[in-house]
Scaffold this motif. Structure first.
Motif, PDB file in Angstrom:
ATOM      1  N   ALA A  11      52.246   8.504 -19.631  1.00  0.00           N
ATOM      2  CA  ALA A  11      53.406   8.255 -18.907  1.00  0.00           C
ATOM      3  C   ALA A  11      54.345   9.555 -18.844  1.00  0.00           C
ATOM      4  CB  ALA A  11      54.051   6.763 -19.391  1.00  0.00           C
ATOM      5  N   GLY A  12      54.265  10.094 -19.761  1.00  0.00           N
ATOM      6  CA  GLY A  12      55.045  11.326 -20.107  1.00  0.00           C
ATOM      7  C   GLY A  12      54.696  12.532 -19.490  1.00  0.00           C
ATOM      8  N   ALA A  13      53.252  12.565 -18.755  1.00  0.00           N
ATOM      9  CA  ALA A  13      52.691  13.802 -18.150  1.00  0.00           C
ATOM     10  C   ALA A  13      53.752  13.676 -16.775  1.00  0.00           C
ATOM     11  CB  ALA A  13      51.366  13.691 -17.815  1.00  0.00           C
ATOM     12  N   ALA A  14      53.570  15.143 -16.349  1.00  0.00           N
ATOM     13  CA  ALA A  14      53.968  14.983 -14.995  1.00  0.00           C
ATOM     14  C   ALA A  14      53.237  15.126 -13.920  1.00  0.00           C
ATOM     15  CB  ALA A  14      54.465  16.764 -14.818  1.00  0.00           C
ATOM     16  N   SER A  15      53.720  14.148 -12.922  1.00  0.00           N
ATOM     17  CA  SER A  15      52.894  13.427 -11.746  1.00  0.00           C
ATOM     18  C   SER A  15      52.975  14.515 -10.507  1.00  0.00           C
ATOM     19  CB  SER A  15      53.258  12.179 -11.530  1.00  0.00           C
ATOM     20  OG  SER A  15      54.499  12.087 -10.907  1.00  0.00           O
ATOM     21  N   VAL A  16      51.937  14.547  -9.665  1.00  0.00           N
ATOM     22  CA  VAL A  16      51.769  15.134  -8.482  1.00  0.00           C
ATOM     23  C   VAL A  16      51.852  14.045  -7.439  1.00  0.00           C
ATOM     24  CG1 VAL A  16      50.919  17.092  -9.662  1.00  0.00           C
ATOM     25  CG2 VAL A  16      49.339  15.480  -8.412  1.00  0.00           C
ATOM     26  N   GLY A  17      51.765  12.911  -7.699  1.00  0.00           N
ATOM     27  CA  GLY A  17      51.832  11.934  -6.505  1.00  0.00           C
ATOM     28  C   GLY A  17      51.589  10.607  -6.845  1.00  0.00           C
ATOM     29  N   THR A  18      51.405   9.718  -6.117  1.00  0.00           N
ATOM     30  CA  THR A  18      51.347   8.397  -6.324  1.00  0.00           C
ATOM     31  C   THR A  18      50.464   7.149  -5.481  1.00  0.00           C
ATOM     32  OG1 THR A  18      53.250   7.726  -5.034  1.00  0.00           O
ATOM     33  CG2 THR A  18      53.838   8.020  -7.422  1.00  0.00           C
ATOM     34  N   VAL A  19      49.886   6.302  -6.136  1.00  0.00           N
ATOM     35  CA  VAL A  19      49.218   5.284  -5.234  1.00  0.00           C
ATOM     36  C   VAL A  19      50.041   4.609  -4.183  1.00  0.00           C
ATOM     37  CG1 VAL A  19      47.524   3.606  -5.324  1.00  0.00           C
ATOM     38  CG2 VAL A  19      47.329   5.111  -7.036  1.00  0.00           C
ATOM     39  N   THR A  20      49.774   4.614  -2.897  1.00  0.00           N
ATOM     40  CA  THR A  20      50.650   3.798  -2.214  1.00  0.00           C
ATOM     41  C   THR A  20      50.080   2.748  -1.424  1.00  0.00           C
ATOM     42  OG1 THR A  20      49.941   5.433  -0.203  1.00  0.00           O
ATOM     43  CG2 THR A  20      51.912   6.047  -1.445  1.00  0.00           C
ATOM     44  N   ASP A  21      48.654   2.833  -1.270  1.00  0.00           N
ATOM     45  CA  ASP A  21      48.005   1.776  -0.865  1.00  0.00           C
ATOM     46  C   ASP A  21      46.740   1.536  -1.658  1.00  0.00           C
ATOM     47  OD1 ASP A  21      49.257   0.772   2.147  1.00  0.00           O
ATOM     48  OD2 ASP A  21      49.184   3.154   1.771  1.00  0.00           O
ATOM     49  N   LEU A  22      45.997   0.159  -1.786  1.00  0.00           N
ATOM     50  CA  LEU A  22      44.961  -0.093  -2.663  1.00  0.00           C
ATOM     51  C   LEU A  22      44.392  -1.265  -2.366  1.00  0.00           C
ATOM     52  CD1 LEU A  22      43.439   0.860  -5.000  1.00  0.00           C
ATOM     53  CD2 LEU A  22      44.852  -0.222  -6.455  1.00  0.00           C
ATOM     54  N   ASN A  23      43.010  -1.180  -1.963  1.00  0.00           N
ATOM     55  CA  ASN A  23      42.247  -2.356  -1.899  1.00  0.00           C
ATOM     56  C   ASN A  23      40.935  -2.268  -2.762  1.00  0.00           C
ATOM     57  OD1 ASN A  23      41.120  -4.559  -0.877  1.00  0.00           O
ATOM     58  ND2 ASN A  23      40.538  -3.714   1.186  1.00  0.00           N
ATOM     59  N   GLY A  24      40.929  -2.766  -3.944  1.00  0.00           N
ATOM     60  CA  GLY A  24      39.742  -2.740  -4.764  1.00  0.00           C
ATOM     61  C   GLY A  24      40.226  -1.764  -6.002  1.00  0.00           C
ATOM     62  N   SER A  25      39.109  -1.336  -6.927  1.00  0.00           N
ATOM     63  CA  SER A  25      39.588  -0.537  -7.934  1.00  0.00           C
ATOM     64  C   SER A  25      39.811   0.900  -8.055  1.00  0.00           C
ATOM     65  CB  SER A  25      38.241  -0.948  -8.934  1.00  0.00           C
ATOM     66  OG  SER A  25      38.124  -2.470  -9.213  1.00  0.00           O
ATOM     67  N   LEU A  26      40.723   1.483  -8.661  1.00  0.00           N
ATOM     68  CA  LEU A  26      40.790   2.685  -8.614  1.00  0.00           C
ATOM     69  C   LEU A  26      41.202   3.457 -10.087  1.00  0.00           C
ATOM     70  CD1 LEU A  26      41.276   5.597  -7.145  1.00  0.00           C
ATOM     71  CD2 LEU A  26      43.712   5.037  -6.850  1.00  0.00           C
ATOM     72  N   LEU A  27      40.181   4.135 -10.423  1.00  0.00           N
ATOM     73  CA  LEU A  27      40.345   4.858 -11.581  1.00  0.00           C
ATOM     74  C   LEU A  27      40.824   6.532 -11.545  1.00  0.00           C
ATOM     75  CD1 LEU A  27      37.099   3.508 -13.203  1.00  0.00           C
ATOM     76  CD2 LEU A  27      39.484   2.749 -13.748  1.00  0.00           C
ATOM     77  N   ALA A  28      41.401   6.786 -12.704  1.00  0.00           N
ATOM     78  CA  ALA A  28      41.493   8.433 -12.712  1.00  0.00           C
ATOM     79  C   ALA A  28      41.152   8.764 -14.076  1.00  0.00           C
ATOM     80  CB  ALA A  28      43.097   8.758 -12.584  1.00  0.00           C
ATOM     81  N   ARG A  29      40.302   9.794 -14.069  1.00  0.00           N
ATOM     82  CA  ARG A  29      39.676  10.399 -15.213  1.00  0.00           C
ATOM     83  C   ARG A  29      40.486  11.763 -15.541  1.00  0.00           C
ATOM     84  NH1 ARG A  29      34.954  10.973 -13.807  1.00  0.00           N
ATOM     85  NH2 ARG A  29      34.684  13.019 -13.159  1.00  0.00           N
ATOM     86  N   GLU A  30      41.155  11.900 -16.622  1.00  0.00           N
ATOM     87  CA  GLU A  30      41.839  12.893 -17.025  1.00  0.00           C
ATOM     88  C   GLU A  30      40.860  14.146 -17.258  1.00  0.00           C
ATOM     89  OE1 GLU A  30      44.405  11.931 -19.954  1.00  0.00           O
ATOM     90  OE2 GLU A  30      45.552  11.079 -18.812  1.00  0.00           O
ATOM     91  N   ALA A  31      41.193  15.360 -17.342  1.00  0.00           N
ATOM     92  CA  ALA A  31      40.722  16.531 -17.703  1.00  0.00           C
ATOM     93  C   ALA A  31      39.986  16.564 -19.065  1.00  0.00           C
ATOM     94  CB  ALA A  31      41.557  17.966 -17.490  1.00  0.00           C
ATOM     95  N   ASN A  32      40.676  15.572 -19.903  1.00  0.00           N
ATOM     96  CA  ASN A  32      40.077  15.551 -21.254  1.00  0.00           C
ATOM     97  C   ASN A  32      38.956  14.460 -21.289  1.00  0.00           C
ATOM     98  OD1 ASN A  32      41.651  13.379 -21.288  1.00  0.00           O
ATOM     99  ND2 ASN A  32      43.133  14.049 -22.685  1.00  0.00           N
ATOM    100  N   GLY A  33      38.730  13.611 -20.182  1.00  0.00           N
ATOM    101  CA  GLY A  33      37.775  12.663 -20.281  1.00  0.00           C
ATOM    102  C   GLY A  33      38.324  11.256 -20.236  1.00  0.00           C
ATOM    103  N   ALA A  34      39.708  10.977 -20.658  1.00  0.00           N
ATOM    104  CA  ALA A  34      40.368   9.849 -20.716  1.00  0.00           C
ATOM    105  C   ALA A  34      40.486   9.075 -19.406  1.00  0.00           C
ATOM    106  CB  ALA A  34      41.527   9.946 -21.375  1.00  0.00           C
ATOM    107  N   LEU A  35      40.389   7.804 -19.560  1.00  0.00           N
ATOM    108  CA  LEU A  35      40.391   6.849 -18.298  1.00  0.00           C
ATOM    109  C   LEU A  35      41.657   6.351 -18.305  1.00  0.00           C
ATOM    110  CD1 LEU A  35      36.732   5.420 -17.990  1.00  0.00           C
ATOM    111  CD2 LEU A  35      37.606   7.403 -16.647  1.00  0.00           C
ATOM    112  N   LYS A  36      42.027   6.146 -16.882  1.00  0.00           N
ATOM    113  CA  LYS A  36      43.476   5.396 -16.491  1.00  0.00           C
ATOM    114  C   LYS A  36      43.001   4.440 -15.425  1.00  0.00           C
ATOM    115  CE  LYS A  36      45.539   9.205 -15.541  1.00  0.00           C
ATOM    116  NZ  LYS A  36      46.625  10.057 -14.975  1.00  0.00           N
ATOM    117  N   VAL A  37      43.413   3.118 -15.599  1.00  0.00           N
ATOM    118  CA  VAL A  37      43.321   2.294 -14.303  1.00  0.00           C
ATOM    119  C   VAL A  37      44.623   2.405 -13.535  1.00  0.00           C
ATOM    120  CG1 VAL A  37      42.941  -0.168 -13.734  1.00  0.00           C
ATOM    121  CG2 VAL A  37      41.911   0.740 -15.898  1.00  0.00           C
ATOM    122  N   LEU A  38      44.510   2.584 -12.270  1.00  0.00           N
ATOM    123  CA  LEU A  38      45.565   3.097 -11.413  1.00  0.00           C
ATOM    124  C   LEU A  38      45.924   1.586 -10.566  1.00  0.00           C
ATOM    125  CD1 LEU A  38      45.178   6.565 -10.129  1.00  0.00           C
ATOM    126  CD2 LEU A  38      46.345   5.577 -12.297  1.00  0.00           C
TER     127      LEU A  38
END
Length: 279
Positions: A11-38
């Motif tokens: 949550a403390g990282a600087a964001s460059v954008g946001t999810v505005t529409d979603l239908n289904g699953s969306l993940l984000a994999r960070e450069a260090n390999g950590a996964l986020k569920v968006l």
């Protein structure tokens, strides 16, 4: 609970954008390999790889109002993104499509000049300018290449320099000696060896508005609104196709704020509520 923990961890990282529409699953994999569920309104950061799964569509908005809609089974990495209204000379976006299909509607950042908004793929670099386009990368079916001589060397293909800082998007060049990929190509439909999407492997583009440029090891080609393009390999120059080779892009109707065709649906842009700058 797991999703909340994964999202909260960055949550403390600087964001460059946001999810505005979603239908289904969306993940984000960070450069260090950590996964986020968006989820809707979730932020994402520079270096994140956004990934959809089967039958899922997701639309994200970047700081400058540019929008990217990801189709099913798609991975899009935010390689580099800088946007500051007060310092336009520093602004640049480099996105990397490693698999799947994406629709990009460039915002003000894309109108700043050559290489201000680039989409890199394994087969070519796309200079988007201020255009709206659909790009689809169909990878070769590896199960059909058993026994072939494959090499996957990494090579830099796009460099964007801004005030001394250079960001290089990396292409993956595939050399398949026993496949006749260097034969003259007139139509993508004649390339044979259809992939899992039903169309031959390669990079496909459709320009919905504006103009773009595709370049790779074989050459460079401009495409304007209404045109389709294709290249089957990094070493073969992009060509203009006379008709739609089979690009299908059909986000849910709720993704679109304007009327669109089957391949051009989802043309609305809804910038996210983000106000930070990544340098």
């Amino acid at each position: 609970m797991l999703a909340l923990l994964l999202i909260g961890a960055t949550a403390g990282a600087a964001s460059v954008g946001t999810v505005t529409d979603l239908n289904g699953s969306l993940l984000a994999r960070e450069a260090n390999g950590a996964l986020k569920v968006l989820a809707l309104n979730s932020p994402f950061e520079q270096g994140d790889t956004l990934a959809t799964r089967h039958a899922a569509y997701a639309r994200v908005a970047l700081l400058d109002g540019s929008a990217a809609t990801l189709g099913p089974d798609t991975e899009l990495r935010i390689e580099k993104y800088v946007f500051h209204a007060a310092s336009p000379a520093e602004n640049v976006a480099v996105l990397v499509l490693t698999t799947g299909r994406v629709r990009i509607a460039a915002g003000p950042l894309g109108k700043l000049g050559i290489h201000s908004f680039t989409l890199a793929t394994p087969l070519a670099a796309i200079d988007i300018h201020g255009a709206t386009l659909i790009a689809q990368y169909v990878a070769e079916d590896r199960s059909a290449l058993t026994g072939q001589n494959l090499r996957w060397p990494m090579r830099p293909a796009v460099a964007v320099a801004t005030d001394g800082y250079t960001s290089s998007a990396v292409f993956r060049h595939v050399s398949m000696h026993s496949l006749n990929l260097e034969a003259p190509l007139l139509l993508a439909q004649n390339a044979g060896n259809a992939g899992p999407t039903g169309i031959p492997p390669g990079l496909y583009v459709q320009v919905l508005d504006g103009a773009i440029n595709l370049s790779n090891g074989g050459g460079s080609q401009n495409f304007s609104a209404g045109q389709f393009g294709f290249t089957p390999s990094f070493q073969q120059p992009p060509v203009i196709l006379p008709t739609n080779p089979g690009i299908q892009f059909t986000p849910p109707p709720s993704f679109s704020t304007t009327t669109g065709s089957q391949t051009g649906a989802g043309s609305g842009t809804k910038p996210g509520d983000v106000d930070c700058v990544v340098r």
